[in-house]
Each structure stands twice: as structure tokens, then as C-alpha cells.
Design an enzyme around this catalytic site. Structure first.
Site, mmCIF file in Angstrom:
data_model
loop_
_atom_site.group_PDB
_atom_site.id
_atom_site.type_symbol
_atom_site.label_atom_id
_atom_site.label_comp_id
_atom_site.label_asym_id
_atom_site.label_seq_id
_atom_site.Cartn_x
_atom_site.Cartn_y
_atom_site.Cartn_z
ATOM 1 N N TYR A 1 1.444 -1.146 -0.156
ATOM 2 C CA TYR A 1 0.227 0.079 0.159
ATOM 3 C C TYR A 1 0.724 1.411 -0.451
ATOM 4 O O TYR A 1 2.615 0.620 0.595
ATOM 5 C CB TYR A 1 -0.854 0.057 1.500
ATOM 6 C CG TYR A 1 -1.926 -1.024 1.272
ATOM 7 C CD1 TYR A 1 -3.196 -0.650 0.808
ATOM 8 C CD2 TYR A 1 -1.863 -1.613 1.596
ATOM 9 C CE1 TYR A 1 -4.154 -1.899 0.711
ATOM 10 C CE2 TYR A 1 -3.416 -3.213 1.471
ATOM 11 C CZ TYR A 1 -3.892 -2.502 1.377
ATOM 12 O OH TYR A 1 -4.975 -3.435 1.384
ATOM 13 N N TYR B 1 -0.749 -9.607 0.000
ATOM 14 C CA TYR B 1 0.270 -8.927 0.920
ATOM 15 C C TYR B 1 0.492 -10.272 2.451
ATOM 16 O O TYR B 1 -0.674 -10.706 2.535
ATOM 17 C CB TYR B 1 0.491 -7.970 1.115
ATOM 18 C CG TYR B 1 -0.972 -7.526 2.106
ATOM 19 C CD1 TYR B 1 -1.176 -7.634 3.018
ATOM 20 C CD2 TYR B 1 -1.859 -7.460 1.289
ATOM 21 C CE1 TYR B 1 -2.591 -6.989 3.422
ATOM 22 C CE2 TYR B 1 -2.929 -6.658 1.181
ATOM 23 C CZ TYR B 1 -2.622 -6.296 2.835
ATOM 24 O OH TYR B 1 -4.429 -5.934 2.948
ATOM 25 N N ARG C 1 -3.355 -12.371 2.547
ATOM 26 C CA ARG C 1 -4.580 -11.815 1.871
ATOM 27 C C ARG C 1 -4.258 -12.156 1.373
ATOM 28 O O ARG C 1 -3.608 -11.465 0.453
ATOM 29 C CB ARG C 1 -4.480 -10.312 2.682
ATOM 30 C CG ARG C 1 -4.363 -10.469 4.307
ATOM 31 C CD ARG C 1 -5.994 -9.600 4.694
ATOM 32 N NE ARG C 1 -7.070 -10.137 4.096
ATOM 33 C CZ ARG C 1 -8.152 -9.115 3.552
ATOM 34 N NH1 ARG C 1 -8.260 -8.427 3.389
ATOM 35 N NH2 ARG C 1 -8.733 -10.509 3.543
ATOM 36 N N HIS D 1 -7.535 -8.004 -3.061
ATOM 37 C CA HIS D 1 -8.212 -7.892 -2.862
ATOM 38 C C HIS D 1 -9.080 -5.706 -2.861
ATOM 39 O O HIS D 1 -7.836 -5.654 -3.065
ATOM 40 C CB HIS D 1 -8.962 -8.030 -1.275
ATOM 41 C CG HIS D 1 -8.162 -7.262 -0.081
ATOM 42 N ND1 HIS D 1 -6.729 -7.851 -0.199
ATOM 43 C CD2 HIS D 1 -7.764 -6.511 0.232
ATOM 44 C CE1 HIS D 1 -6.123 -7.130 1.169
ATOM 45 N NE2 HIS D 1 -6.981 -6.680 1.349
ATOM 46 N N HIS E 1 -10.372 -2.430 -1.213
ATOM 47 C CA HIS E 1 -11.201 -1.820 -0.795
ATOM 48 C C HIS E 1 -12.281 -1.035 -1.174
ATOM 49 O O HIS E 1 -11.633 0.077 -1.653
ATOM 50 C CB HIS E 1 -10.549 -1.362 0.662
ATOM 51 C CG HIS E 1 -9.211 -2.182 0.986
ATOM 52 N ND1 HIS E 1 -9.713 -2.515 2.356
ATOM 53 C CD2 HIS E 1 -7.823 -2.270 1.407
ATOM 54 C CE1 HIS E 1 -8.824 -3.405 3.092
ATOM 55 N NE2 HIS E 1 -7.541 -3.422 2.206
HETATM 56 FE FE LIG Z 1 -6.693 -4.317 2.599
#
Ligand SMILES: [Fe+2]
Length: 219
Positions: free
Chosen positions: A102, A141, A149, A152, A154
Site C-alpha cells: 500500500y 500480502y 491476505r 482484494h 477496499h
Molecule cells: Fe487490504
């Protein structure tokens, strides 16, 4: 919209977008759609504002490069529980880059940043409740030492008269979906509502469809 020709992608089949029957429930004798399940916001909502939050996340205004990874198109319709389109909803979208990182100062992942990836977009549904954006497929990640995870995206959707929905969209056919602690905590029906479908390509870009159902505010 800069560089990303809306004309090129506008006819991707939104006319064919339909809510699947898996989302339909019966209430007081009327068929109602199941609201899209909520999910945690997570720790990586953007903290610093950025000038470029448009519907093309594969390019950043003022830069010439293109985001690394597989460019994809995500589109869908936003409706209320009776199936009526929700126009002019604000759709706030954030995700990891193709390497699973991110653009957030507290992301502990050592995967590289991608300065050509926008990472965050704020768009609106149109008069028919449709939305569409282009991005790159996010990488998986590590959330903990034992939990990876799955890819995906958000979403936070706001519209006057509806409860603000924070959720996460998952990708179909991902083996990590089977072991994700967040996704697996949902019912099978909820999981299926949170996993996008893919029914084709536009040029060489895979198109994912993710329809969203909002809950009205109680009056
Ligand atoms: Fe996330």
C-alpha cells in the site's frame, strides 16, 4: 478522464449487468436483494490527500509511466435492496499495488512501492447506478506471519439516504480466498456476494463485475 479513454471501455456490457439470484432473499412477500456484506476498513486507508484520484489508477497525473502489474477493469452497478439503481454514490477505492504494497506510511510490507500506481480513487456512480474503473490486480500480502491476505480491493460507498458501506472485493479462483480469515468468517452466501465475477475481456484487459447493494437509512 485523462489518457484512459472512457469511450473505449464504456460498452463493456454494463447493459448486461444483473444481480445474481444468490443475492435475493424473501421478506414480507417481496424479493429483496441481500445488502453487500460489510468488512473492516483495515489499517491502510490513505492518510495523505493526493491530486489524482480519478478512475484510471494505472497512471498518475504528471508522470509518464504505467503502473506495474496486470491492468484490469472493474465495473458494476449499485442498487438498493429493491434493485433500484443508486445514482451519484461516492465510491472510495483503495488497494495494494501489484506487489502487495500500500501507499501508506505504516504498511510494514517490504515489497516495493510503485510511483506510477495511483493506489486510491474516488469516483461516482452514474445515473443508472453504474461505475467503472481501471486498475492493476493487487498483489497478495502478509497480514501476519501465518496469514496471507488474498488479492482484494477496499471500497467505501456513501450516498445520502443509505448506510455507508465499507467492504472488500475479492477475486474469483484465488486459492488464498480459501484460507483468508476475514473472507472465511462470512457465510457462503456472503462470500459469493463479495467475490467479483469475470465474464470476459475488453481488448486484452480482463473485466471483473462487482455489484453492490446498499441498505437504506431507517427513517
Ligand atoms: Fe487490504
Amino acid at each position: 478522464m485523462k489518457k484512459f479513454s472512457r469511450r473505449n471501455v464504456i460498452r463493456l456490457g454494463l447493459a448486461g449487468t444483473a444481480f445474481s439470484m444468490t443475492g435475493v432473499t424473501q421478506s414480507w412477500g417481496r424479493a429483496l436483494l441481500m445488502p453487500t456484506p460489510a468488512e473492516v476498513e483495515g489499517p491502510f486507508y490513505p492518510v495523505a490527500d493526493q491530486a489524482d484520484k480519478d478512475a484510471d489508477m494505472t497512471r498518475v497525473a504528471g508522470r509518464t509511466g504505467m503502473a506495474k502489474g496486470e491492468a484490469i477493469i472493474i465495473e458494476g452497478a449499485i442498487a438498493d435492496i429493491s434493485g433500484k439503481p443508486v445514482a451519484d454514490a461516492v465510491i472510495d477505492i483503495w488497494q495494494a499495488n501489484a506487489a502487495g504494497r500500500y501507499n501508506h506510511p505504516r504498511d510494514p510490507n517490504s515489497a516495493p512501492q510503485d510511483p506510477d500506481f495511483q493506489g486510491w480513487a474516488v469516483i461516482r456512480s452514474d445515473a443508472k447506478g453504474h461505475y467503472q474503473f481501471i486498475t492493476v490486480k493487487p498483489g497478495a500480502y502478509p497480514a501476519t506471519k501465518t496469514w496471507i491476505r488474498p488479492p482484494h480491493i477496499h471500497f467505501k460507498i456513501s450516498r445520502h439516504g443509505f448506510q455507508t458501506l465499507i467492504t472488500q472485493m475479492y477475486f474469483p479462483h484465488e486459492s488464498l480466498n480459501e484460507t483468508d480469515l476475514l473472507l472465511r468468517s462470512k457465510s457462503a452466501r456472503q462470500q459469493s456476494a463479495m467475490i467479483a465475477t469475470t465474464d470476459g475481456k475488453h481488448g486484452n484487459l480482463t473485466v471483473y463485475t462487482y455489484n453492490i447493494v446498499l441498505t437504506p437509512v431507517e427513517r
